[in-house]
Design a protein around this motif. Structure first.
Motif, PDB file in Angstrom:
ATOM      1  N   MET A  13       0.825  -1.209   0.000  1.00  0.00           N
ATOM      2  CA  MET A  13       0.000   0.000   0.000  1.00  0.00           C
ATOM      3  C   MET A  13       0.863   1.264   0.000  1.00  0.00           C
ATOM      4  N   VAL A  14       2.037   1.191   0.672  1.00  0.00           N
ATOM      5  CA  VAL A  14       2.926   2.357   0.721  1.00  0.00           C
ATOM      6  C   VAL A  14       3.469   2.677  -0.666  1.00  0.00           C
ATOM      7  N   GLY A  15       3.857   1.608  -1.415  1.00  0.00           N
ATOM      8  CA  GLY A  15       4.340   1.819  -2.777  1.00  0.00           C
ATOM      9  C   GLY A  15       3.261   2.380  -3.672  1.00  0.00           C
ATOM     10  N   PHE A  16       2.034   1.878  -3.517  1.00  0.00           N
ATOM     11  CA  PHE A  16       0.897   2.382  -4.299  1.00  0.00           C
ATOM     12  C   PHE A  16       0.673   3.861  -4.011  1.00  0.00           C
ATOM     13  N   LEU A  17       0.714   4.235  -2.726  1.00  0.00           N
ATOM     14  CA  LEU A  17       0.526   5.636  -2.347  1.00  0.00           C
ATOM     15  C   LEU A  17       1.663   6.509  -2.897  1.00  0.00           C
ATOM     16  N   ALA A  18       2.903   6.006  -2.824  1.00  0.00           N
ATOM     17  CA  ALA A  18       4.045   6.780  -3.312  1.00  0.00           C
ATOM     18  C   ALA A  18       3.931   7.046  -4.807  1.00  0.00           C
ATOM     19  N   ARG A  19       3.484   6.039  -5.576  1.00  0.00           N
ATOM     20  CA  ARG A  19       3.332   6.236  -7.029  1.00  0.00           C
ATOM     21  C   ARG A  19       2.262   7.267  -7.332  1.00  0.00           C
ATOM     22  N   ARG A  20       1.151   7.216  -6.600  1.00  0.00           N
ATOM     23  CA  ARG A  20       0.067   8.171  -6.847  1.00  0.00           C
ATOM     24  C   ARG A  20       0.482   9.592  -6.471  1.00  0.00           C
ATOM     25  N   VAL A  21       1.182   9.747  -5.346  1.00  0.00           N
ATOM     26  CA  VAL A  21       1.642  11.082  -4.932  1.00  0.00           C
ATOM     27  C   VAL A  21       2.669  11.613  -5.932  1.00  0.00           C
ATOM     28  N   GLY A  22       3.573  10.728  -6.395  1.00  0.00           N
ATOM     29  CA  GLY A  22       4.559  11.150  -7.393  1.00  0.00           C
ATOM     30  C   GLY A  22       3.889  11.617  -8.672  1.00  0.00           C
ATOM     31  N   ALA A  23       2.866  10.871  -9.129  1.00  0.00           N
ATOM     32  CA  ALA A  23       2.146  11.281 -10.339  1.00  0.00           C
ATOM     33  C   ALA A  23       1.436  12.615 -10.126  1.00  0.00           C
ATOM     34  N   ALA A  24       0.914  12.838  -8.911  1.00  0.00           N
ATOM     35  CA  ALA A  24       0.234  14.107  -8.619  1.00  0.00           C
ATOM     36  C   ALA A  24       1.206  15.278  -8.651  1.00  0.00           C
ATOM     37  N   VAL A  25       2.405  15.083  -8.115  1.00  0.00           N
ATOM     38  CA  VAL A  25       3.413  16.160  -8.126  1.00  0.00           C
ATOM     39  C   VAL A  25       3.806  16.508  -9.555  1.00  0.00           C
ATOM     40  N   VAL A  26       3.998  15.480 -10.393  1.00  0.00           N
ATOM     41  CA  VAL A  26       4.335  15.732 -11.804  1.00  0.00           C
ATOM     42  C   VAL A  26       3.198  16.483 -12.497  1.00  0.00           C
ATOM     43  N   LEU A  27       1.952  16.077 -12.200  1.00  0.00           N
ATOM     44  CA  LEU A  27       0.794  16.743 -12.815  1.00  0.00           C
ATOM     45  C   LEU A  27       0.768  18.230 -12.441  1.00  0.00           C
ATOM     46  N   VAL A  28       0.979  18.533 -11.162  1.00  0.00           N
ATOM     47  CA  VAL A  28       0.961  19.930 -10.715  1.00  0.00           C
ATOM     48  C   VAL A  28       2.053  20.741 -11.412  1.00  0.00           C
ATOM     49  N   PHE A  29       3.237  20.160 -11.512  1.00  0.00           N
ATOM     50  CA  PHE A  29       4.352  20.870 -12.152  1.00  0.00           C
ATOM     51  C   PHE A  29       4.061  21.122 -13.633  1.00  0.00           C
ATOM     52  N   VAL A  30       3.566  20.104 -14.339  1.00  0.00           N
ATOM     53  CA  VAL A  30       3.316  20.246 -15.780  1.00  0.00           C
ATOM     54  C   VAL A  30       2.216  21.273 -16.048  1.00  0.00           C
ATOM     55  N   ILE A  31       1.104  21.191 -15.298  1.00  0.00           N
ATOM     56  CA  ILE A  31      -0.013  22.112 -15.538  1.00  0.00           C
ATOM     57  C   ILE A  31       0.379  23.550 -15.212  1.00  0.00           C
ATOM     58  N   SER A  32       1.085  23.747 -14.090  1.00  0.00           N
ATOM     59  CA  SER A  32       1.486  25.117 -13.726  1.00  0.00           C
ATOM     60  C   SER A  32       2.472  25.680 -14.744  1.00  0.00           C
ATOM     61  N   SER A  33       3.379  24.850 -15.272  1.00  0.00           N
ATOM     62  CA  SER A  33       4.341  25.310 -16.279  1.00  0.00           C
ATOM     63  C   SER A  33       3.629  25.675 -17.581  1.00  0.00           C
ATOM     64  N   LEU A  34       2.683  24.816 -18.003  1.00  0.00           N
ATOM     65  CA  LEU A  34       1.928  25.112 -19.223  1.00  0.00           C
ATOM     66  C   LEU A  34       1.116  26.397 -19.070  1.00  0.00           C
ATOM     67  N   THR A  35       0.543  26.590 -17.894  1.00  0.00           N
ATOM     68  CA  THR A  35      -0.236  27.812 -17.651  1.00  0.00           C
ATOM     69  C   THR A  35       0.645  29.051 -17.740  1.00  0.00           C
ATOM     70  N   PHE A  36       1.864  28.952 -17.204  1.00  0.00           N
ATOM     71  CA  PHE A  36       2.796  30.078 -17.282  1.00  0.00           C
ATOM     72  C   PHE A  36       3.099  30.422 -18.742  1.00  0.00           C
ATOM     73  N   LEU A  37       3.356  29.396 -19.545  1.00  0.00           N
ATOM     74  CA  LEU A  37       3.655  29.629 -20.961  1.00  0.00           C
ATOM     75  C   LEU A  37       2.451  30.220 -21.684  1.00  0.00           C
ATOM     76  N   LEU A  38       1.270  29.671 -21.444  1.00  0.00           N
ATOM     77  CA  LEU A  38       0.061  30.167 -22.129  1.00  0.00           C
ATOM     78  C   LEU A  38      -0.212  31.624 -21.757  1.00  0.00           C
ATOM     79  N   LEU A  39      -0.034  31.965 -20.478  1.00  0.00           N
ATOM     80  CA  LEU A  39      -0.268  33.352 -20.068  1.00  0.00           C
ATOM     81  C   LEU A  39       0.740  34.289 -20.718  1.00  0.00           C
ATOM     82  N   HIS A  40       1.964  33.798 -20.892  1.00  0.00           N
ATOM     83  CA  HIS A  40       2.988  34.652 -21.507  1.00  0.00           C
ATOM     84  C   HIS A  40       2.622  34.977 -22.955  1.00  0.00           C
ATOM     85  N   PHE A  41       2.107  33.966 -23.678  1.00  0.00           N
ATOM     86  CA  PHE A  41       1.832  34.168 -25.099  1.00  0.00           C
ATOM     87  C   PHE A  41       0.443  34.755 -25.369  1.00  0.00           C
TER      88      PHE A  41
END
Length: 312
Positions: free
Chosen positions: A1-29
């Protein structure tokens, strides 16, 4: 269960980083010319250039992004370019309003969807056909139209609930509940239509399985077979739909808040995006994505608890 939770949290962190970065680029353009919007159309080119330099807009895109990311890592979301108010303060004032109506709408849709879906799957007949019709209508009618109808009849003509405004929970639980009933109901109707159909389909599939017939043959009570065994196995697909509905409810809140005059995150996002207030828009998007990621992780954990196979 710990490994399952770690994978889900890791995927969530990547999602937050990607969406916030894309938003920064879109706002710039697509963000227009914030410096001109701030100084006004009557300002000179030198004043506009001075404001752009003050905001850091004269630097390269990478430099601007690195600065924003560095402040974010330190927990600093910056300040509004137009009002000077800290972004965290703006979001902190608006977030309770939005979360009150979204979570109330999600809870309402979860409870009603399970009751309707289970009843339609077990009883069938006219109740099942009625659910099909109501689901199609509820899914097709947009939330802003439902909000307008509820505001017109329930609030204005019948005077049962307030038409506009938000009361905090600290100012009175009863007044707070009354202020969020209509917005939450406006958001929940579409979610109920989609989730109830999913619950019905999953329950029908589970009720046809051999172990359910075995449980019934052994004399278990119908309520125990339905809610203790069948519903538990039918729940994972419904939880997945509910997690998607949470995203839809946050999106629908943008319009519903306008209808009911609520100063929530959706209203703040609309007004600041039209101005090109980049720090506030980025902060709102970041907080929204974090909330969605947290809900998805919680739903994944619930799925993992209900069905151990998904942990693999």
């Amino acid at each position: 269960m710990v490994g399952f939770l770690a994978r889900r949290v890791g995927a969530a962190v990547v999602l937050v980083f990607v969406i916030s970065s894309l938003t920064f680029l879109l706002l710039h353009f697509t963000g227009g010319n914030p410096a001109r919007n701030i100084v006004g159309q009557a300002a000179t080119a030198e004043q506009e250039a001075q404001k752009a330099a003050e905001l850091g807009l004269d630097r390269s895109l990478f430099s601007q992004y690195a600065t924003w990311l560095g402040h974010l890592v330190r927990g600093d979301l910056g300040s509004s370019w137009f009002t000077g108010q800290p972004v965290s303060s703006t979001i902190g004032n608006a977030l309770p309003v939005t979360m009150s109506i979204v979570l109330a709408g999600l809870l309402l849709s979860a409870v009603v969807s399970v009751l309707l879906g289970v009843a339609a799957a077990v009883r069938g007949g006219w109740l099942d056909r009625l659910l099909q019709i109501v689901s199609v209508v509820g899914f097709a009618v947009p939330s802003f139209l439902v909000a307008l109808v509820l505001a017109l009849f329930v609030a204005v003509k019948w005077g049962l609930l307030p038409a506009t405004g938000y009361t905090t929970f600290a100012d009175g639980p009863s007044a707070w509940a009354k202020s969020i009933v209509l917005p939450a109901l406006s958001l929940a109707i579409g979610a109920i239509a989609a989730t109830a159909q999913q619950v019905r389909g999953s329950m029908l599939d589970v009720l046809r399985r051999d172990y359910v017939r075995t449980l019934r043959a052994r004399g278990l009570k119908t309520s125990s077979v339905l809610y203790k065994h069948a519903l538990r196995n039918a729940a994972p697909p419904a939880l997945t739909v509910l997690s998607l509905q949470f995203i839809g409810l946050i999106g629908g809140a943008v319009v519903v808040e306008k209808v009911f005059g609520l100063a929530g995150v959706g209203s703040a996002a609309l007004s600041t995006a039209s101005q090109g207030d980049q720090p506030v828009v980025l902060g709102i998007v970041l907080v929204t994505v974090v909330l969605i990621a947290v809900v998805n992780v919680l739903m994944d954990l619930a799925n993992g608890w209900l069905n151990p196979k998904v942990r693999v």
